[in-house]
Design an enzyme around this catalytic site. Sequence first.
Site, PDB file in Angstrom:
ATOM      1  N   LEU A   1       0.871  -1.164   0.000  1.00  0.00           N
ATOM      2  CA  LEU A   1       0.000   0.000   0.000  1.00  0.00           C
ATOM      3  C   LEU A   1       0.911   1.217   0.000  1.00  0.00           C
ATOM      4  CD1 LEU A   1      -2.793  -0.874   2.616  1.00  0.00           C
ATOM      5  CD2 LEU A   1      -3.021  -0.792   0.133  1.00  0.00           C
ATOM      6  N   ASP A   2       0.551   2.241  -0.757  1.00  0.00           N
ATOM      7  CA  ASP A   2       1.371   3.430  -0.844  1.00  0.00           C
ATOM      8  C   ASP A   2       1.583   4.056   0.539  1.00  0.00           C
ATOM      9  OD1 ASP A   2       1.430   3.155  -3.606  1.00  0.00           O
ATOM     10  OD2 ASP A   2      -0.406   4.330  -3.834  1.00  0.00           O
ATOM     11  N   TYR A   3       2.632   4.837   0.634  1.00  0.00           N
ATOM     12  CA  TYR A   3       2.989   5.534   1.879  1.00  0.00           C
ATOM     13  C   TYR A   3       1.809   6.320   2.440  1.00  0.00           C
ATOM     14  CZ  TYR A   3       5.594   8.827   4.877  1.00  0.00           C
ATOM     15  OH  TYR A   3       6.058   9.580   5.931  1.00  0.00           O
TER      16      TYR A   3
END
Length: 243
Positions: free
Chosen positions: A101-103
Amino acid sequence: MERLQKVIAHSGVASRRKAEQLIIEGKVKVNGAVVKELGTKVSGSDKVEVSGVQIERENKVYYMLYKPRSVISAVTDDKGRQVVTDFFPEIEERIYPVGRLDYDTSGLLLLTNDGEFANLLMHPSNQIEKTYVARLKGVPSKFKIRELEKGIKLEDGMTAPAKVKVLSIDKKQGKSIAEITIHEGRNRQVRRMFEAIGFPVQKLKRERFAFLTLHGLNAGEGRELTPHEVKQLRALAETGSIR
């Protein structure tokens, strides 16, 4: 099947890089035979020895995490930022995230030390559905939503058809909340899909992975998957249905 150097690293005998060096130097045996090829893959039943000592395989473990925003989906970060494995300090096994999952994206993330299981879930041909809730700048029309449902062209190709519905609209603020379900896992895909139709994502959360939800968890909390859940996920990836 997992790469030999990865199996050695997960056993705690050596780092991945050191394991590769040991293989090249001829210090690793698989089922009694010296192996020097770095691409060699082994199964759970294969006997692996390093410098004459048989390695101990880790027990396979499976966890889910409600990943907060501003956390890296990795086991280490060279900038010293918080990573997802920091939320499992009591776990002895070397777990790693299944996909990412993106930052700046929160939500449901799986972690395991079972490479075969992880690859099975991540392979796009197995069509594991992932559902996200996005807060958008603007209010997309039905026509724009239909573009996503049919599949939209991004810089790395057409997306597969998605399931999309608008959950709420705030005309005064010029915002809306939409739910989208996809089975692909390209980098920042959901954000890029909404940007492609002209509605940037302001906040994004993964609510579901297959049949798993965040029910009962707060951001930063996790739990071990039950054996039945692991079995269901494996069956879903292999056959497209839950047994």
